[in-house]
Design a protein around this motif. Sequence first.
Motif, PDB file in Angstrom:
ATOM      1  N   TRP A 173      -7.722   7.803 -10.784  1.00 40.83           N
ATOM      2  CA  TRP A 173      -6.764   7.073 -11.636  1.00 40.83           C
ATOM      3  C   TRP A 173      -6.687   5.640 -11.102  1.00 40.83           C
ATOM      4  N   GLN A 174      -7.167   4.689 -11.887  1.00 39.64           N
ATOM      5  CA  GLN A 174      -7.107   3.288 -11.445  1.00 39.64           C
ATOM      6  C   GLN A 174      -5.716   2.715 -11.692  1.00 39.64           C
ATOM      7  N   LYS A 175      -5.094   3.236 -12.743  1.00 38.92           N
ATOM      8  CA  LYS A 175      -3.745   2.785 -13.068  1.00 38.92           C
ATOM      9  C   LYS A 175      -2.836   4.000 -12.977  1.00 38.92           C
ATOM     10  N   ILE A 176      -1.805   3.865 -12.179  1.00 39.84           N
ATOM     11  CA  ILE A 176      -0.895   5.001 -12.014  1.00 39.84           C
ATOM     12  C   ILE A 176       0.035   5.054 -13.229  1.00 39.84           C
ATOM     13  N   PRO A 177       0.105   6.212 -13.913  1.00 41.52           N
ATOM     14  CA  PRO A 177       0.923   6.272 -15.125  1.00 41.52           C
ATOM     15  C   PRO A 177       2.403   5.985 -14.844  1.00 41.52           C
ATOM     16  N   ASN A 178       2.985   5.312 -15.793  1.00 44.05           N
ATOM     17  CA  ASN A 178       4.387   4.930 -15.675  1.00 44.05           C
ATOM     18  C   ASN A 178       5.211   5.937 -16.477  1.00 44.05           C
ATOM     19  N   VAL A 179       5.970   6.767 -15.810  1.00 42.68           N
ATOM     20  CA  VAL A 179       6.744   7.787 -16.527  1.00 42.68           C
ATOM     21  C   VAL A 179       8.211   7.723 -16.099  1.00 42.68           C
ATOM     22  N   SER A 180       9.065   8.274 -16.963  1.00 37.07           N
ATOM     23  CA  SER A 180      10.498   8.207 -16.671  1.00 37.07           C
ATOM     24  C   SER A 180      10.980   9.436 -15.904  1.00 37.07           C
ATOM     25  N   ILE A 181      10.076  10.408 -15.737  1.00 37.48           N
ATOM     26  CA  ILE A 181      10.441  11.620 -14.990  1.00 37.48           C
ATOM     27  C   ILE A 181       9.782  11.564 -13.612  1.00 37.48           C
ATOM     28  N   PRO A 182      10.191  12.412 -12.672  1.00 40.64           N
ATOM     29  CA  PRO A 182       9.573  12.370 -11.342  1.00 40.64           C
ATOM     30  C   PRO A 182       8.045  12.509 -11.403  1.00 40.64           C
ATOM     31  N   LEU A 183       7.373  11.708 -10.603  1.00 42.97           N
ATOM     32  CA  LEU A 183       5.915  11.712 -10.571  1.00 42.97           C
ATOM     33  C   LEU A 183       5.456  12.383  -9.274  1.00 42.97           C
ATOM     34  N   VAL A 184       4.596  13.374  -9.430  1.00 39.25           N
ATOM     35  CA  VAL A 184       4.097  14.149  -8.285  1.00 39.25           C
ATOM     36  C   VAL A 184       2.587  13.967  -8.216  1.00 39.25           C
ATOM     37  N   ALA A 185       2.056  13.750  -7.026  1.00 45.03           N
ATOM     38  CA  ALA A 185       0.610  13.537  -6.938  1.00 45.03           C
ATOM     39  C   ALA A 185      -0.032  14.284  -5.790  1.00 45.03           C
ATOM     40  N   ASP A 186      -1.168  14.880  -6.104  1.00 47.29           N
ATOM     41  CA  ASP A 186      -2.087  15.380  -5.084  1.00 47.29           C
ATOM     42  C   ASP A 186      -2.982  14.190  -4.724  1.00 47.29           C
ATOM     43  N   MET A 187      -2.781  13.634  -3.531  1.00 42.64           N
ATOM     44  CA  MET A 187      -3.581  12.490  -3.079  1.00 42.64           C
ATOM     45  C   MET A 187      -4.524  12.876  -1.945  1.00 42.64           C
ATOM     46  N   SER A 188      -4.912  14.144  -1.928  1.00 43.08           N
ATOM     47  CA  SER A 188      -5.711  14.627  -0.793  1.00 43.08           C
ATOM     48  C   SER A 188      -6.911  13.738  -0.475  1.00 43.08           C
ATOM     49  N   SER A 189      -7.587  13.255  -1.521  1.00 42.59           N
ATOM     50  CA  SER A 189      -8.840  12.568  -1.213  1.00 42.59           C
ATOM     51  C   SER A 189      -8.779  11.049  -1.384  1.00 42.59           C
ATOM     52  N   ASP A 190      -7.592  10.477  -1.628  1.00 41.66           N
ATOM     53  CA  ASP A 190      -7.562   9.001  -1.599  1.00 41.66           C
ATOM     54  C   ASP A 190      -6.279   8.422  -0.999  1.00 41.66           C
ATOM     55  N   ILE A 191      -5.541   9.261  -0.300  1.00 38.02           N
ATOM     56  CA  ILE A 191      -4.298   8.763   0.288  1.00 38.02           C
ATOM     57  C   ILE A 191      -4.607   7.656   1.301  1.00 38.02           C
ATOM     58  N   LEU A 192      -3.823   6.619   1.277  1.00 40.18           N
ATOM     59  CA  LEU A 192      -3.951   5.489   2.211  1.00 40.18           C
ATOM     60  C   LEU A 192      -5.311   4.785   2.137  1.00 40.18           C
ATOM     61  N   SER A 193      -5.958   4.884   0.960  1.00 37.90           N
ATOM     62  CA  SER A 193      -7.252   4.211   0.816  1.00 37.90           C
ATOM     63  C   SER A 193      -7.134   2.935  -0.011  1.00 37.90           C
ATOM     64  N   ARG A 194      -5.994   2.769  -0.686  1.00 38.75           N
ATOM     65  CA  ARG A 194      -5.835   1.610  -1.570  1.00 38.75           C
ATOM     66  C   ARG A 194      -4.347   1.307  -1.704  1.00 38.75           C
ATOM     67  N   GLN A 195      -4.067   0.067  -2.084  1.00 40.23           N
ATOM     68  CA  GLN A 195      -2.676  -0.350  -2.229  1.00 40.23           C
ATOM     69  C   GLN A 195      -2.131   0.127  -3.564  1.00 40.23           C
ATOM     70  N   ALA A 275      -4.162  -2.620   3.032  1.00 37.34           N
ATOM     71  CA  ALA A 275      -4.800  -3.755   2.340  1.00 37.34           C
ATOM     72  C   ALA A 275      -6.206  -3.995   2.887  1.00 37.34           C
ATOM     73  N   ALA A 276      -6.339  -3.928   4.196  1.00 36.45           N
ATOM     74  CA  ALA A 276      -7.639  -4.197   4.818  1.00 36.45           C
ATOM     75  C   ALA A 276      -8.630  -3.081   4.510  1.00 36.45           C
ATOM     76  N   ILE A 277      -8.159  -1.837   4.571  1.00 32.91           N
ATOM     77  CA  ILE A 277      -9.092  -0.721   4.331  1.00 32.91           C
ATOM     78  C   ILE A 277      -9.499  -0.699   2.860  1.00 32.91           C
ATOM     79  N   GLU A 278      -8.598  -1.113   1.987  1.00 30.36           N
ATOM     80  CA  GLU A 278      -8.938  -1.141   0.568  1.00 30.36           C
ATOM     81  C   GLU A 278     -10.106  -2.103   0.311  1.00 30.36           C
ATOM     82  N   GLN A 279     -10.048  -3.234   0.968  1.00 30.47           N
ATOM     83  CA  GLN A 279     -11.121  -4.222   0.799  1.00 30.47           C
ATOM     84  C   GLN A 279     -12.461  -3.633   1.247  1.00 30.47           C
ATOM     85  N   LEU A 280     -12.436  -2.983   2.392  1.00 31.15           N
ATOM     86  CA  LEU A 280     -13.650  -2.361   2.912  1.00 31.15           C
ATOM     87  C   LEU A 280     -14.123  -1.247   1.983  1.00 31.15           C
TER      88      LEU A 280
END
Length: 374
Positions: A173-195, A275-280
Amino acid sequence: MKEVNSPFRSQGTPLEGIGGVHNFNAGPSILPKQVFEEASLAVLNYNDTGLSILEIGHRTPIFQAIMDEARALVKALMRLNNEHEVLFLHGGASTQFMQVPMNLLNEKETAAYSDTDIWGAKAIKEAKLYGNVDVVCSSKEAGYTFIPKDFAVPNDAKYFHITTNNTIYGTQWQKIPNVSIPLVADMSSDILSRQIDFNSFDLIYAGAQKNVGAAGVNLVVVNKNILGKVKRVIPTIMDYRNHIKEGSMLNTPPVFAVYVCMLTLRWLKNMGGVAAIEQLNNEKASLLYDEIDNNPLFFGTVAKEDRSKMNVCFMIKDKEHEEAFLAFAKQQNIIGIKGHRTAGGFRASLYNAAPLTSVQVLVDVMKEFSNKVG
Ligand SMILES: *Cc1c(COP(=O)(O)O)cnc(C)c1O
């Protein structure tokens, strides 16, 4: 840290591309070399205490400091506000498939889910055990090759669940959906990889073995305001509130796995943070996708605008060359590029710790192979 003559050096495993093995495994996966070295030392003698990290009680000041630092690092790296609590829990992400609906969804209520990969589908299956599931978007029919764009999320659903990066088919997901209800995410494979705005999520979970550390622990970030709203009786160990109350020490945490996470988070902070790791990560992904697009022998398998920067999936035009390419790559010490058994082809996982030099080696090998057979 002390210079160690790591046994890994001679065996050539996590050499960060210094003439050793180039590890593109999807998970458990590459971690920074210095994390392996420090963790190895800690197994023998933790911080000159004369004790192994494996024999230290979890209620000791020594481990308390490790847990505190790990949680504080997550808070700082994600710029979390005070509503968000950081927990290290047992079990892989698969445990969260169950624990999320158990804590958030009443039996007659509905949760909205996206179906963008096999992992998301598994999360849906577990949620159905606890309540109703409305699959608001799916790319299943198209072989999970894109991220759905036009869909509506009902305002009365209890929460919306997405898998931010789809490890098996290689979309994100390049753009995180904007919703009015709680947003839950499985970020197992990209957590802390991008801002991204981590505070816009109410619950984030990630099995640690892809981008954060060793297998056996889950990183969970939860907005405490969404808890305590279900009627069912939640078993003590499954209730997030109990873990929050006990500072992620309700019972014995996976001590060594948490320690490896802490070291990896420290490394990330010293690298310059997200920010730095995202660039890399952008650089690594561009290098490989450019080769896939320009090399006549290979092609990408998912919609370009949805391509994952963590798991790069591609195929070879002449299927008969597939095994030969894998063998050729192996000769150059490239490992872990065989695609998931359901997706086929190739997959190179470019997690935070994967060095640019390894990606360059893979690209060179693709060029060489193409010249050889082309
Ligand atoms: C690997 C993975 C999982 C499964 O994690 P386990 O720790 O094995 O339970 C779940 N979701 C995603 C997105 C994954 O990449």
